[in-house]
Scaffold this motif. Structure first.
Motif, PDB file in Angstrom:
ATOM      1  N   VAL A  40     -22.793  -0.145 -15.762  1.00 27.01           N
ATOM      2  CA  VAL A  40     -23.079  -1.560 -15.958  1.00 27.01           C
ATOM      3  C   VAL A  40     -21.949  -2.363 -15.339  1.00 27.01           C
ATOM      4  O   VAL A  40     -20.782  -1.999 -15.459  1.00 27.01           O
ATOM      5  CB  VAL A  40     -23.168  -1.895 -17.469  1.00 27.01           C
ATOM      6  CG1 VAL A  40     -23.356  -3.385 -17.672  1.00 27.01           C
ATOM      7  CG2 VAL A  40     -24.300  -1.124 -18.121  1.00 27.01           C
ATOM      8  N   HIS A  41     -22.282  -3.441 -14.658  1.00 26.37           N
ATOM      9  CA  HIS A  41     -21.244  -4.325 -14.165  1.00 26.37           C
ATOM     10  C   HIS A  41     -21.407  -5.709 -14.772  1.00 26.37           C
ATOM     11  O   HIS A  41     -22.513  -6.220 -14.842  1.00 26.37           O
ATOM     12  CB  HIS A  41     -21.275  -4.432 -12.645  1.00 26.37           C
ATOM     13  CG  HIS A  41     -20.089  -5.178 -12.102  1.00 26.37           C
ATOM     14  ND1 HIS A  41     -18.843  -4.606 -11.999  1.00 26.37           N
ATOM     15  CD2 HIS A  41     -19.942  -6.457 -11.693  1.00 26.37           C
ATOM     16  CE1 HIS A  41     -17.994  -5.493 -11.535  1.00 26.37           C
ATOM     17  NE2 HIS A  41     -18.626  -6.631 -11.340  1.00 26.37           N
ATOM     18  N   SER A  69     -22.774  -4.839  -3.162  1.00 27.38           N
ATOM     19  CA  SER A  69     -23.886  -4.655  -2.226  1.00 27.38           C
ATOM     20  C   SER A  69     -25.067  -5.545  -2.581  1.00 27.38           C
ATOM     21  O   SER A  69     -25.791  -6.017  -1.703  1.00 27.38           O
ATOM     22  CB  SER A  69     -24.293  -3.177  -2.159  1.00 27.38           C
ATOM     23  OG  SER A  69     -24.924  -2.800  -3.342  1.00 27.38           O
ATOM     24  N   LEU A  70     -25.234  -5.810  -3.895  1.00 29.98           N
ATOM     25  CA  LEU A  70     -26.315  -6.717  -4.307  1.00 29.98           C
ATOM     26  C   LEU A  70     -26.084  -8.122  -3.762  1.00 29.98           C
ATOM     27  O   LEU A  70     -27.003  -8.751  -3.235  1.00 29.98           O
ATOM     28  CB  LEU A  70     -26.415  -6.747  -5.839  1.00 29.98           C
ATOM     29  CG  LEU A  70     -27.449  -7.720  -6.421  1.00 29.98           C
ATOM     30  CD1 LEU A  70     -28.868  -7.298  -6.049  1.00 29.98           C
ATOM     31  CD2 LEU A  70     -27.330  -7.825  -7.941  1.00 29.98           C
ATOM     32  N   LEU A  71     -24.836  -8.591  -3.861  1.00 31.09           N
ATOM     33  CA  LEU A  71     -24.540  -9.940  -3.376  1.00 31.09           C
ATOM     34  C   LEU A  71     -24.814 -10.058  -1.873  1.00 31.09           C
ATOM     35  O   LEU A  71     -25.345 -11.064  -1.404  1.00 31.09           O
ATOM     36  CB  LEU A  71     -23.082 -10.309  -3.699  1.00 31.09           C
ATOM     37  CG  LEU A  71     -22.799 -10.517  -5.199  1.00 31.09           C
ATOM     38  CD1 LEU A  71     -21.330 -10.813  -5.446  1.00 31.09           C
ATOM     39  CD2 LEU A  71     -23.670 -11.632  -5.777  1.00 31.09           C
ATOM     40  N   PHE A  76     -17.475   4.341 -20.461  1.00 28.60           N
ATOM     41  CA  PHE A  76     -18.557   3.446 -20.038  1.00 28.60           C
ATOM     42  C   PHE A  76     -18.469   3.217 -18.529  1.00 28.60           C
ATOM     43  O   PHE A  76     -17.467   2.732 -18.021  1.00 28.60           O
ATOM     44  CB  PHE A  76     -18.410   2.109 -20.780  1.00 28.60           C
ATOM     45  CG  PHE A  76     -19.695   1.343 -20.927  1.00 28.60           C
ATOM     46  CD1 PHE A  76     -20.266   1.162 -22.166  1.00 28.60           C
ATOM     47  CD2 PHE A  76     -20.326   0.807 -19.827  1.00 28.60           C
ATOM     48  CE1 PHE A  76     -21.447   0.456 -22.313  1.00 28.60           C
ATOM     49  CE2 PHE A  76     -21.505   0.110 -19.966  1.00 28.60           C
ATOM     50  CZ  PHE A  76     -22.072  -0.066 -21.210  1.00 28.60           C
ATOM     51  N   GLY A  77     -19.503   3.576 -17.811  1.00 25.60           N
ATOM     52  CA  GLY A  77     -19.452   3.493 -16.353  1.00 25.60           C
ATOM     53  C   GLY A  77     -19.521   2.059 -15.855  1.00 25.60           C
ATOM     54  O   GLY A  77     -20.344   1.274 -16.294  1.00 25.60           O
ATOM     55  N   ASP A  78     -18.622   1.730 -14.935  1.00 24.20           N
ATOM     56  CA  ASP A  78     -18.687   0.427 -14.278  1.00 24.20           C
ATOM     57  C   ASP A  78     -19.264   0.665 -12.871  1.00 24.20           C
ATOM     58  O   ASP A  78     -19.249   1.781 -12.381  1.00 24.20           O
ATOM     59  CB  ASP A  78     -17.283  -0.179 -14.192  1.00 24.20           C
ATOM     60  CG  ASP A  78     -17.346  -1.684 -13.907  1.00 24.20           C
ATOM     61  OD1 ASP A  78     -18.448  -2.194 -13.633  1.00 24.20           O
ATOM     62  OD2 ASP A  78     -16.288  -2.324 -13.949  1.00 24.20           O
ATOM     63  N   CYS A  79     -19.792  -0.383 -12.268  1.00 28.08           N
ATOM     64  CA  CYS A  79     -20.338  -0.197 -10.920  1.00 28.08           C
ATOM     65  C   CYS A  79     -20.087  -1.429 -10.060  1.00 28.08           C
ATOM     66  O   CYS A  79     -21.031  -2.142  -9.710  1.00 28.08           O
ATOM     67  CB  CYS A  79     -21.822   0.161 -10.983  1.00 28.08           C
ATOM     68  SG  CYS A  79     -22.775  -0.900 -12.093  1.00 28.08           S
ATOM     69  N   PRO A  80     -18.815  -1.699  -9.741  1.00 30.34           N
ATOM     70  CA  PRO A  80     -18.502  -2.884  -8.927  1.00 30.34           C
ATOM     71  C   PRO A  80     -19.151  -2.827  -7.541  1.00 30.34           C
ATOM     72  O   PRO A  80     -19.511  -3.868  -6.984  1.00 30.34           O
ATOM     73  CB  PRO A  80     -16.970  -2.863  -8.824  1.00 30.34           C
ATOM     74  CG  PRO A  80     -16.555  -1.494  -9.213  1.00 30.34           C
ATOM     75  CD  PRO A  80     -17.605  -0.948 -10.115  1.00 30.34           C
ATOM     76  N   ALA A  87     -28.815 -11.741   2.631  1.00 26.77           N
ATOM     77  CA  ALA A  87     -29.784 -11.351   3.661  1.00 26.77           C
ATOM     78  C   ALA A  87     -31.190 -11.793   3.272  1.00 26.77           C
ATOM     79  O   ALA A  87     -31.954 -12.310   4.109  1.00 26.77           O
ATOM     80  CB  ALA A  87     -29.738  -9.839   3.859  1.00 26.77           C
ATOM     81  N   ALA A  88     -31.524 -11.618   1.986  1.00 23.23           N
ATOM     82  CA  ALA A  88     -32.853 -11.989   1.504  1.00 23.23           C
ATOM     83  C   ALA A  88     -33.080 -13.488   1.661  1.00 23.23           C
ATOM     84  O   ALA A  88     -34.134 -13.930   2.127  1.00 23.23           O
ATOM     85  CB  ALA A  88     -33.008 -11.580   0.037  1.00 23.23           C
ATOM     86  N   ALA A 110     -22.069  -1.689  -6.813  1.00 22.96           N
ATOM     87  CA  ALA A 110     -23.465  -2.112  -6.918  1.00 22.96           C
ATOM     88  C   ALA A 110     -23.549  -3.629  -6.865  1.00 22.96           C
ATOM     89  O   ALA A 110     -24.461  -4.187  -6.253  1.00 22.96           O
ATOM     90  CB  ALA A 110     -24.076  -1.584  -8.218  1.00 22.96           C
ATOM     91  N   GLN A 111     -22.571  -4.304  -7.489  1.00 20.86           N
ATOM     92  CA  GLN A 111     -22.600  -5.757  -7.464  1.00 20.86           C
ATOM     93  C   GLN A 111     -22.300  -6.280  -6.058  1.00 20.86           C
ATOM     94  O   GLN A 111     -22.972  -7.185  -5.565  1.00 20.86           O
ATOM     95  CB  GLN A 111     -21.601  -6.348  -8.463  1.00 20.86           C
ATOM     96  CG  GLN A 111     -21.902  -7.811  -8.707  1.00 20.86           C
ATOM     97  CD  GLN A 111     -20.698  -8.633  -9.114  1.00 20.86           C
ATOM     98  OE1 GLN A 111     -19.558  -8.224  -8.932  1.00 20.86           O
ATOM     99  NE2 GLN A 111     -20.968  -9.802  -9.655  1.00 20.86           N
ATOM    100  N   GLU A 141     -26.970  -8.263  -0.209  1.00 16.46           N
ATOM    101  CA  GLU A 141     -28.416  -8.212  -0.036  1.00 16.46           C
ATOM    102  C   GLU A 141     -29.074  -9.543  -0.356  1.00 16.46           C
ATOM    103  O   GLU A 141     -30.039  -9.951   0.295  1.00 16.46           O
ATOM    104  CB  GLU A 141     -28.989  -7.117  -0.936  1.00 16.46           C
ATOM    105  CG  GLU A 141     -29.745  -6.067  -0.167  1.00 16.46           C
ATOM    106  CD  GLU A 141     -30.283  -5.014  -1.099  1.00 16.46           C
ATOM    107  OE1 GLU A 141     -31.443  -4.646  -0.934  1.00 16.46           O
ATOM    108  OE2 GLU A 141     -29.538  -4.579  -2.009  1.00 16.46           O
ATOM    109  N   ILE A 142     -28.522 -10.217  -1.376  1.00 14.57           N
ATOM    110  CA  ILE A 142     -29.072 -11.520  -1.746  1.00 14.57           C
ATOM    111  C   ILE A 142     -28.942 -12.494  -0.573  1.00 14.57           C
ATOM    112  O   ILE A 142     -29.876 -13.237  -0.256  1.00 14.57           O
ATOM    113  CB  ILE A 142     -28.351 -12.065  -3.006  1.00 14.57           C
ATOM    114  CG1 ILE A 142     -28.729 -11.230  -4.237  1.00 14.57           C
ATOM    115  CG2 ILE A 142     -28.706 -13.524  -3.246  1.00 14.57           C
ATOM    116  CD1 ILE A 142     -27.947 -11.578  -5.497  1.00 14.57           C
TER     117      ILE A 142
END
Lengths: 244, 96
Positions: free
Chosen positions: A138-139, B76-78, B67-71, B83-84, B73-74, B80-81
């Motif tokens: 989760v981020h 790459s999402l930004l 607890f897994g963090d995923c910076p 580009a979209a 993912a954020q 992609e946003i």
């Protein structure tokens, strides 16, 4: 059964929306991209509950761009709840499988091909995304939010023994008839709704696979977790404990 | 049988067994236990409660630390946003 084997499967994505004007075009764009690149047949069903921010208008623009085969609009007159939104969406869906996810981009469509791969491997009834195993995460949550979520899941695992690591998640793939059956049996609302769906699925001996997913807390808009949500969750958990 | 009923049944069975042992002089007069048992038996419920509490705290604590963090993912999402948005604007969809 034979028809399923012979014709390629079709996937219906249900997107219940309420004030998602900013998020909707982008999530739809990412969905279309993912499905097209994977060469999968799909449709996106948008169930908008008469959002004051006029989400529906953007949805109509998307329908003009991608066509009414791919984008199906099922607006409703007001906020009528998640369960009935799914029922409403299923009624209009022409796919064999239904994918439910949040429209706020906290769930990324890139995981859908993985869901499908898992589903096909052992013909699972349900594939659920989980944030709580290695590879997932989760981020954007602070310590308080993480602690709340851990305690909530621990309580549920002690009381209900559901056999699924992420009970309150809402990024899942269902066989259409399985989803319809589960919704018909599920009584809860809110966070507990997703949890009850999993518990009922176990009760009915449906097979469930888990796929690690990353969850990015919403970029636009606010995600809420207040005292009333926590109380609602505890009440719902207790109700299930007595009922299951 | 609901989960709640099963929990209650397990509790009742446990306390019945415990009470029987606690008063074994009267309930099981033929049973001969070393005297040390008379010191252990009364505290078994407390010991179980503390054990369960410790397990719960350790479980939640460990899950919180790992607890897994995923910076990524954020990030790459930004991208992609962006580009979209560009693509959607060029097709006449209103994005902010």
């Amino acid at each position: 059964m034979n028809i399923d084997v012979m014709s390629p499967p079709k996937y219906s994505v249900l997107l219940p929306t309420y004030n998602e004007r900013q998020n909707l075009p982008i999530i739809v764009w990412m969905l279309v991209k993912t499905f097209t690149e994977a060469g999968l047949d799909f449709e996106i069903i948008i169930i908008d509950d008469n959002s004051p921010d006029n989400t529906l208008e953007v949805a109509k623009q998307l329908q003009r761009v991608y066509g009414n085969q791919k984008i199906v609009l099922r607006p409703r007159p007001g906020k009528l709840g998640l369960g009935t939104a799914y029922v409403y969406g299923i009624e209009s869906s022409t796919g064999n499988f239904v994918i439910i996810m949040d429209a706020d981009m906290s769930h990324h469509p890139k995981f859908i091909p993985e869901f499908i791969k898992h589903q096909q491997k052992h013909n699972y009834d349900i594939v659920t995304g989980t944030r709580y195993v290695s590879g997932g995460g989760v981020h954007g949550w602070d310590l308080r939010r993480k602690l709340t979520s851990r305690v909530a899941n621990y309580l549920a695992s002690v009381l209900l023994n559901p056999g699924v690591s992420d009970l309150t998640g809402s990024f899942r793939l269902y066989k259409k008839e399985v989803l319809a059956e589960l919704i018909a049996r599920t009584k809860s609302k809110g966070y507990v709704f997703q949890m009850e769906m999993m518990v009922r699925a176990r009760q009915l001996r449906h097979t469930i696979a888990e796929v690690p997913i990353t969850f990015v807390d919403r970029v636009y808009g606010e995600s809420k977790l207040g005292a009333s949500e926590i109380v609602g969750y505890l009440k719902g958990l207790w109700g299930l404990f007595l009922d299951i | 049988m609901s989960r709640a009923v099963r929990f209650v049944l397990a509790f009742v069975l446990f306390f019945a067994a415990w009470a029987t042992l606690l008063f074994h002089n009267r309930t099981l007069p033929d049973l001969v236990l070393p005297p040390v048992f008379d010191k252990i038996i009364p505290v078994i419920p407390l010991w179980l409660l503390v054990t369960f509490g410790s397990y719960s705290l350790a479980n939640i604590g460990w899950a919180l630390v790992t607890f897994g963090d995923c910076p990524d993912a954020q990030a790459s999402l930004l991208k992609e946003i962006q580009a979209a948005k560009m693509d959607l604007r060029s097709r006449g969809v209103s994005v902010d």
